[in-house]
Design an enzyme around this catalytic site. Structure first.
Site, PDB file in Angstrom:
ATOM      1  N   HIS A  65       0.860  -1.189   0.000  1.00  0.00           N
ATOM      2  CA  HIS A  65       0.000   0.000   0.000  1.00  0.00           C
ATOM      3  C   HIS A  65       0.896   1.240   0.000  1.00  0.00           C
ATOM      4  O   HIS A  65       1.742   1.403   0.878  1.00  0.00           O
ATOM      5  CB  HIS A  65      -0.934   0.005   1.207  1.00  0.00           C
ATOM      6  CG  HIS A  65      -1.971  -1.062   1.147  1.00  0.00           C
ATOM      7  ND1 HIS A  65      -2.376  -1.779   2.248  1.00  0.00           N
ATOM      8  CD2 HIS A  65      -2.698  -1.538   0.102  1.00  0.00           C
ATOM      9  CE1 HIS A  65      -3.305  -2.656   1.877  1.00  0.00           C
ATOM     10  NE2 HIS A  65      -3.506  -2.531   0.587  1.00  0.00           N
TER      11      HIS A  65
ATOM     12  N   GLU B  82       1.480  -5.051  11.134  1.00  0.00           N
ATOM     13  CA  GLU B  82       0.966  -3.677  11.035  1.00  0.00           C
ATOM     14  C   GLU B  82       1.858  -2.875  11.974  1.00  0.00           C
ATOM     15  O   GLU B  82       1.748  -2.977  13.195  1.00  0.00           O
ATOM     16  CB  GLU B  82      -0.499  -3.600  11.485  1.00  0.00           C
ATOM     17  CG  GLU B  82      -1.486  -4.297  10.563  1.00  0.00           C
ATOM     18  CD  GLU B  82      -1.793  -3.502   9.299  1.00  0.00           C
ATOM     19  OE1 GLU B  82      -1.381  -2.322   9.222  1.00  0.00           O
ATOM     20  OE2 GLU B  82      -2.426  -4.053   8.389  1.00  0.00           O
TER      21      GLU B  82
ATOM     22  N   HIS C 186       3.013  -3.910   6.729  1.00  0.00           N
ATOM     23  CA  HIS C 186       2.014  -2.856   6.529  1.00  0.00           C
ATOM     24  C   HIS C 186       2.121  -1.849   7.670  1.00  0.00           C
ATOM     25  O   HIS C 186       2.884  -2.017   8.604  1.00  0.00           O
ATOM     26  CB  HIS C 186       0.600  -3.456   6.571  1.00  0.00           C
ATOM     27  CG  HIS C 186       0.277  -4.371   5.435  1.00  0.00           C
ATOM     28  ND1 HIS C 186      -0.611  -4.035   4.438  1.00  0.00           N
ATOM     29  CD2 HIS C 186       0.715  -5.623   5.136  1.00  0.00           C
ATOM     30  CE1 HIS C 186      -0.711  -5.046   3.583  1.00  0.00           C
ATOM     31  NE2 HIS C 186       0.094  -6.020   3.979  1.00  0.00           N
TER      32      HIS C 186
ATOM     33  N   ARG D 276      -3.121   4.966  -2.032  1.00  0.00           N
ATOM     34  CA  ARG D 276      -3.014   3.610  -1.470  1.00  0.00           C
ATOM     35  C   ARG D 276      -2.797   2.550  -2.554  1.00  0.00           C
ATOM     36  O   ARG D 276      -1.971   1.654  -2.419  1.00  0.00           O
ATOM     37  CB  ARG D 276      -4.306   3.310  -0.705  1.00  0.00           C
ATOM     38  CG  ARG D 276      -4.489   1.870  -0.240  1.00  0.00           C
ATOM     39  CD  ARG D 276      -5.880   1.706   0.383  1.00  0.00           C
ATOM     40  NE  ARG D 276      -6.259   0.323   0.602  1.00  0.00           N
ATOM     41  CZ  ARG D 276      -6.107  -0.335   1.742  1.00  0.00           C
ATOM     42  NH1 ARG D 276      -5.548   0.262   2.777  1.00  0.00           N
ATOM     43  NH2 ARG D 276      -6.501  -1.586   1.853  1.00  0.00           N
TER      44      ARG D 276
END
Length: 416
Positions: free
Chosen positions: A175, A377, A303, A233
């Site tokens: 992303h 994340e 991410h 994104r």
């Protein structure tokens, strides 16, 4: 004398002006009941809201919901929230200011690659070449394909030339706006080459296994996030019949692809593409992993943001057969990560820990037969969101490295 510009030049001049986010706000709301959750979903339909966490379709009761609002719409959004007695806080009051404040680290030595700063694609691609020249016995560069805009997709292989050794595939930057992710891949390669022969764990890992590192998965989107729109994104592929650009590459894998109908609209941030593996970037990665499936025993994808360590599944609430093992590895990894700066991570299956999702690279890799697959994340929990300041890059990378090394060591010892 009046200067009259041709229409084409005017259009071009307008097209290349980067998007500004002056006085745009990021709200955090926690809906207390179904009514409040539905109000947020309705706002998403009638207003141009950019959902940072989760996406609009997965808003649920008692879930923290972060979204970006334009200056023009922020007052009316606040009015609706107040009117419905919804608790909210404003995480970012001026997004443009937050974007500019990201760059809070001065360059050490001009011309030298900095691991404490965010690097644009041209710097990263030059760095991949430098790493090969600097460590020819340890690093090689493999072109696995090209992007929609014909940028080369380079994987750095770290380790010996022996293709039969166990390997881990790691990608960053699927992303575009999650800049801390490519920063980690650069840090990983740097530390692997720098500490080999000095750090006991890294030396043991590289003596026995290889790492395939894709520093930026979504190169075109990443470039766009630097030059045109910091909040971009998706990738940059054209969608026939639509003026909207791009596919969410992490919804484009053949793992229960498109099982959520909300991913059908090309104008949505979570559009999964016309078919599974429709995107050149996805296809390049899947082809490479399939062709190295005998050796690849682990898959890690980076991410941001939320501070979570996730494992399959995303598309179903069913748990994978080795769920207990994955949970154990995730627990020890997050414990190791927290020893450095006491950063707290939670862990668990994607569907129940973050939200249900289909077409993810993680689920695809697991279903292909790679039974140790993890998604990080990275920092933070929303104070900065996607705009983590450069002053936090090194600490984020150092703590994450502890978790990645544990996962790699576990894979080395427990896979055949």
């Amino acid at each position: 004398m009046r200067l009259i510009l041709p229409m084409g030049l005017i259009t071009t001049a307008l097209a290349i002006a980067p998007v500004r986010f002056d006085k745009e706000k990021v709200f955090r709301v926690k809906p207390q009941d179904e009514k409040q959750a539905n109000i947020l979903k309705d706002l998403a339909k009638t207003n141009k809201l950019d959902f940072w966490y989760p996406d609009a379709t997965h808003v649920a009761v008692n879930m923290r919901v972060d979204f970006r609002v334009s200056e023009k719409e922020s007052q009316s959004i606040q009015f609706v929230l107040d009117q419905n007695k919804m608790h909210y806080e404003i995480l970012i009051h001026d997004l443009q200011e937050a974007i500019e404040k990201q760059f809070d680290v001065k360059e050490d030595i001009p011309g030298r690659h900095s691991y404490a700063k965010y690097n644009a694609w041209d710097k990263i691609v030059a760095w991949t070449e430098k790493m090969v020249h600097k460590h020819p016995d340890m690093v090689s560069r493999i072109k696995i394909g090209t992007t929609v805009e014909d940028n080369p997709l380079y994987v750095l292989k770290i380790g010996e030339k022996d293709e039969r050794r166990k390997a881990i595939f790691m990608d960053c930057g699927i992303h575009a706006r999650e800049w801390i992710s490519p920063a980690f891949c650069q840090w990983f390669v740097y530390q692997a080459t720098k500490t080999y022969g000095k750090n006991k764990i890294m030396t043991k890992l590289l003596d026995r296994m290889n790492f395939y590192v894709l520093p930026v998965f979504n190169i075109d989107g990443y470039i766009w996030s630097w030059t045109q729109n910091r909040m971009w994104r998706k990738n940059r592929s054209k969608n026939p019949g639509s003026k909207c650009i791009g596919t969410d590459l992490n919804k484009n894998f053949n793992a229960s692809w498109n099982s959520f109908p909300d991913t059908n609209d090309p104008c949505e941030e979570i559009y999964g593409g016309p078919t599974a593996e429709s995107e050149k970037e996805t296809k390049a990665v899947t082809d490479f992993i399939r062709s190295h499936l005998k050796s690849i025993k682990g898959y890690i994808t980076m991410h941001s943001y939320s501070q979570m360590l996730l494992f399959p599944y995303g598309y179903t609430s069913e748990l994978p057969p080795n769920q207990e093992e994955l949970a154990k590895v995730a627990k020890i990894s997050t414990d190791a990560l927290s020893t450095r700066y006491a950063t707290h991570y939670i862990y668990g299956p994607i569907a129940s820990t973050i939200y249900p999702t289909s077409g993810s690279s993680l689920d695809w890799a697991y279903n292909l037969g790679i039974k140790h697959t993890f998604a990080f994340e990275l920092r933070d929990k929303g104070k900065y969101g996607f705009l983590l300041p450069e002053s936090q890059i090194k600490s984020t990378c150092k703590e994450t490295m502890l978790a990645v090394k544990f996962i790699a060591k576990y894979i080395l010892q427990h896979t055949s």
